[in-house]
Design a protein around this motif. Structure first.
Motif, PDB file in Angstrom:
ATOM      1  N   PHE A   1     -18.563 -39.675  90.167  1.00 18.95           N
ATOM      2  CA  PHE A   1     -17.528 -39.605  89.122  1.00 18.95           C
ATOM      3  C   PHE A   1     -18.144 -39.358  87.739  1.00 18.95           C
ATOM      4  CE2 PHE A   1     -13.397 -41.661  90.878  1.00 18.95           C
ATOM      5  CZ  PHE A   1     -13.496 -40.890  92.024  1.00 18.95           C
ATOM      6  N   GLU A   2     -19.364 -39.812  87.550  1.00 22.36           N
ATOM      7  CA  GLU A   2     -20.039 -39.573  86.255  1.00 22.36           C
ATOM      8  C   GLU A   2     -20.420 -38.110  86.081  1.00 22.36           C
ATOM      9  OE1 GLU A   2     -23.412 -42.201  86.178  1.00 22.36           O
ATOM     10  OE2 GLU A   2     -22.140 -43.989  86.167  1.00 22.36           O
ATOM     11  N   ASN A   3     -20.321 -37.333  87.161  1.00 18.47           N
ATOM     12  CA  ASN A   3     -20.822 -35.950  87.135  1.00 18.47           C
ATOM     13  C   ASN A   3     -19.774 -34.923  87.530  1.00 18.47           C
ATOM     14  OD1 ASN A   3     -23.955 -35.961  86.700  1.00 18.47           O
ATOM     15  ND2 ASN A   3     -23.456 -37.771  87.930  1.00 18.47           N
TER      16      ASN A   3
ATOM     17  N   PRO B   1      -9.406 -48.442  91.631  1.00 15.42           N
ATOM     18  CA  PRO B   1     -10.567 -47.567  91.448  1.00 15.42           C
ATOM     19  C   PRO B   1     -11.243 -47.836  90.105  1.00 15.42           C
ATOM     20  CG  PRO B   1      -8.506 -46.320  91.476  1.00 15.42           C
ATOM     21  CD  PRO B   1      -8.148 -47.751  91.482  1.00 15.42           C
ATOM     22  N   ARG B   2     -12.516 -47.402  89.998  1.00 14.60           N
ATOM     23  CA  ARG B   2     -13.272 -47.663  88.782  1.00 14.60           C
ATOM     24  C   ARG B   2     -13.532 -46.354  88.034  1.00 14.60           C
ATOM     25  NH1 ARG B   2     -17.689 -51.463  91.742  1.00 14.60           N
ATOM     26  NH2 ARG B   2     -18.038 -49.566  92.926  1.00 14.60           N
ATOM     27  N   ASN B   3     -13.992 -46.461  86.810  1.00 11.39           N
ATOM     28  CA  ASN B   3     -14.492 -45.305  86.067  1.00 11.39           C
ATOM     29  C   ASN B   3     -13.452 -44.189  85.965  1.00 11.39           C
ATOM     30  OD1 ASN B   3     -16.324 -43.859  84.638  1.00 11.39           O
ATOM     31  ND2 ASN B   3     -17.644 -43.318  86.352  1.00 11.39           N
ATOM     32  N   MET B   4     -12.189 -44.559  85.851  1.00  6.76           N
ATOM     33  CA  MET B   4     -11.126 -43.550  85.806  1.00  6.76           C
ATOM     34  C   MET B   4     -11.140 -42.754  84.504  1.00  6.76           C
ATOM     35  SD  MET B   4      -9.398 -43.500  88.595  1.00  6.76           S
ATOM     36  CE  MET B   4     -10.913 -43.770  89.431  1.00  6.76           C
ATOM     37  N   ALA B   5     -11.676 -43.360  83.429  1.00 11.25           N
ATOM     38  CA  ALA B   5     -11.680 -42.660  82.141  1.00 11.25           C
ATOM     39  C   ALA B   5     -12.438 -41.331  82.242  1.00 11.25           C
ATOM     40  CB  ALA B   5     -12.311 -43.550  81.069  1.00 11.25           C
ATOM     41  N   ALA B   6     -13.433 -41.277  83.118  1.00 12.67           N
ATOM     42  CA  ALA B   6     -14.223 -40.046  83.270  1.00 12.67           C
ATOM     43  C   ALA B   6     -13.346 -38.893  83.742  1.00 12.67           C
ATOM     44  CB  ALA B   6     -15.352 -40.282  84.269  1.00 12.67           C
TER      45      ALA B   6
ATOM     46  N   ILE C   1     -10.274 -38.149  82.803  1.00 11.47           N
ATOM     47  CA  ILE C   1      -9.355 -37.590  81.792  1.00 11.47           C
ATOM     48  C   ILE C   1      -9.954 -36.293  81.245  1.00 11.47           C
ATOM     49  CG2 ILE C   1      -8.184 -37.982  79.597  1.00 11.47           C
ATOM     50  CD1 ILE C   1      -8.497 -41.038  80.191  1.00 11.47           C
ATOM     51  N   ARG C   2     -11.191 -36.412  80.803  1.00 16.93           N
ATOM     52  CA  ARG C   2     -11.857 -35.239  80.223  1.00 16.93           C
ATOM     53  C   ARG C   2     -11.931 -34.097  81.219  1.00 16.93           C
ATOM     54  NH1 ARG C   2     -16.894 -33.679  80.905  1.00 16.93           N
ATOM     55  NH2 ARG C   2     -17.458 -35.646  81.879  1.00 16.93           N
ATOM     56  N   THR C   3     -12.158 -34.430  82.485  1.00 14.98           N
ATOM     57  CA  THR C   3     -12.382 -33.384  83.486  1.00 14.98           C
ATOM     58  C   THR C   3     -11.101 -32.932  84.198  1.00 14.98           C
ATOM     59  OG1 THR C   3     -12.929 -35.113  85.081  1.00 14.98           O
ATOM     60  CG2 THR C   3     -14.772 -34.067  83.940  1.00 14.98           C
ATOM     61  N   ARG C   4      -9.970 -33.583  83.909  1.00 17.49           N
ATOM     62  CA  ARG C   4      -8.679 -33.201  84.554  1.00 17.49           C
ATOM     63  C   ARG C   4      -8.850 -33.142  86.079  1.00 17.49           C
ATOM     64  NH1 ARG C   4     -10.301 -31.517  79.320  1.00 17.49           N
ATOM     65  NH2 ARG C   4      -8.594 -30.487  78.216  1.00 17.49           N
ATOM     66  N   THR C   5      -9.435 -34.201  86.615  1.00 22.28           N
ATOM     67  CA  THR C   5      -9.735 -34.247  88.059  1.00 22.28           C
ATOM     68  C   THR C   5      -8.505 -34.635  88.879  1.00 22.28           C
ATOM     69  OG1 THR C   5     -12.036 -34.797  87.643  1.00 22.28           O
ATOM     70  CG2 THR C   5     -11.134 -35.488  89.778  1.00 22.28           C
ATOM     71  N   THR C   6      -8.384 -34.038  90.052  1.00 26.95           N
ATOM     72  CA  THR C   6      -7.335 -34.427  91.003  1.00 26.95           C
ATOM     73  C   THR C   6      -7.978 -35.214  92.139  1.00 26.95           C
ATOM     74  OG1 THR C   6      -6.191 -32.366  90.563  1.00 26.95           O
ATOM     75  CG2 THR C   6      -5.537 -33.546  92.545  1.00 26.95           C
ATOM     76  N   ILE C   7      -7.391 -36.379  92.457  1.00 25.21           N
ATOM     77  CA  ILE C   7      -7.878 -37.188  93.585  1.00 25.21           C
ATOM     78  C   ILE C   7      -6.778 -37.260  94.628  1.00 25.21           C
ATOM     79  CG2 ILE C   7      -8.789 -39.426  94.326  1.00 25.21           C
ATOM     80  CD1 ILE C   7      -9.696 -40.004  91.614  1.00 25.21           C
TER      81      ILE C   7
END
Ligand code: NAP
Ligand code: FER
Length: 336
Positions: free
Chosen positions: A233-235, A260-265, A267-273
């Motif tokens: 998630f950091e990457n 889940p953890r580290n969800m703020a990461a 936002i910037r990446t507009r990730t879909t889970i």
């Protein structure tokens, strides 16, 4: 046939944390007689899979939890020994959800034929069965990778992960596998053609990912959760996709972590889970099975099986599966 009785592994008690031998018990019963419309089948291979740990706990699931004394859940490859149905004849090979047991009499409509032209019969519960289907649909229908994408897969040398990475390569991805030993990482690179491997037990996963893919991770096929996923998630890359297939690092936890953890990461990446279940794609399984069999035949896909000999070994092998002792698809072989 050597045994006069049927033996079945049952759940004697619910595990608290990691399962132990005492959670399992063999129960003997007479070999059943098939009724009209049934087949008597004898198990050749039992599939051991991580989801079985989930069935041992009482809690919400897509499936009803096992009750104490119930036969351990699972799919087997079996030979038809007697048939009271026009659907099968003696000697046919089938796969059946009869759990961890040697014999069963079941309705012929509840079992599925195994086509031995597609591959060795053991693969019917491996690369040509549930784990193979999981890899195929989780990758192609959930993650939808594009050529040039960086694809990360965790539990990379396992039944699902090994297939994910190889199909990723066939689709033009840069594939990074994360696994629990140097030997497993080397196998995914040298034998399966992955681009890189990270040993999460000895390496800094986040730093390695940043080094291997400076533009980030476009697709993450998550089999494990926990600290490995934190590092991925950091990457993550912009517009990245994450498929939640499994969370094996949490399966033995008495109290599952909340949220889940580290969800703020993300936002910037507009990730879909997206989480998914292999059964969501059931209607398309036959097409995938044929495609995977063709890839095996033309050398595009390889697979590794970890075959444990002997019905008695099932609990020990299952406990090992949950802490990484298997290397490839875990099967228990009962007879040829
Ligand atoms: P597998 O990968 O053949 O075996 C499980 C592997 O998980 C172990 O060999 C071990 O490999 C790894 N592992 C165990 N504990 C870990 C931990 N704490 N952290 C990181 N890795 C750990 O099993 P599989 O059958 O292919 O299943 C893989 C995943 O897919 C599981 O999570 C399973 O629940 C999931 N699954 C989901 C579906 C679905 O429909 N959603 C269907 C099938 C499977 P290492 O030595 O590399 O740690
Ligand atoms: C698995 C892990 C989890 C799996 C199914 C699930 C078929 C489903 C869990 C749930 O419904 O809670 O490996 O394989």
């Amino acid at each position: 046939m050597s045994e006069a009785v049927n033996r079945a592994w049952t759940m004697a008690s619910r595990p608290d944390g990691e399962p132990i031998a005492e959670n399992f018990e063999i129960v003997e019963s007479p070999i059943p007689t098939p009724k009209h419309g049934e087949v008597l089948i004898r198990t050749q291979y039992m599939s051991l899979d991580p989801y079985m740990r989930g069935r041992m706990r009482s809690g919400p699931s897509y499936a009803t939890p096992l009750q104490l004394g119930e036969v351990m859940t699972g799919e087997v490859v079996a030979r038809v020994e007697q048939s009271e149905s026009h659907l099968y004849k003696v000697g046919d090979t089938v796969r059946a959800n009869i759990g961890w047991q040697e014999w069963a009499a079941v309705g012929a409509h509840t079992v599925r034929p195994v086509n031995s032209d597609l591959g060795p019969i053991s693969t019917a519960v491996g690369i040509l069965g549930m784990p193979g289907m999981t890899a195929y649909f989780g990758l192609l229908e959930v993650l939808k990778p594009r050529a040039g994408d960086t694809l990360v897969v965790s539990a990379a040398s396992g039944a699902v992960g090994a297939v994910v990475g190889q199909i990723g390569k066939l689709n033009g991805c840069f594939v990074i596998g994360v696994a629990g030993s140097d030997e497993k990482c080397a196998y995914t690179i040298d034998e399966l053609g992955f681009n890189a491997g990270i040993n999460y037990k000895t390496q800094d996963v986040s730093a390695e990912l940043a080094r291997l893919s400076p533009t980030g991770v476009d697709c993450y096929f998550d089999n494990v959760g926990g600290p490995v996923s934190d590092a991925v998630f950091e990457n993550l890359a912009l517009k990245s996709r994450v498929a939640i297939c499994g969370q094996i690092s949490q399966y033995n936890a008495s109290t599952p972590p909340q949220g889940p953890r580290n969800m703020a990461a993300l936002i910037r990446t507009r990730t879909t889970i997206e989480g998914f279940l292999v059964y969501d794609f059931e209607l398309q399984h036959e097409i995938a099975r044929t495609r995977i069999a063709n890839w095996i035949k033309d050398g595009s896909l390889k697979y590794k099986e970890d075959v444990v000999e002997g019905f008695e070994k099932a609990p020990e092998a299952f406990i090992g599966l949950l802490n990484g002792q298997n290397f490839g698809k875990l099967l228990v072989k009962l007879s040829d």
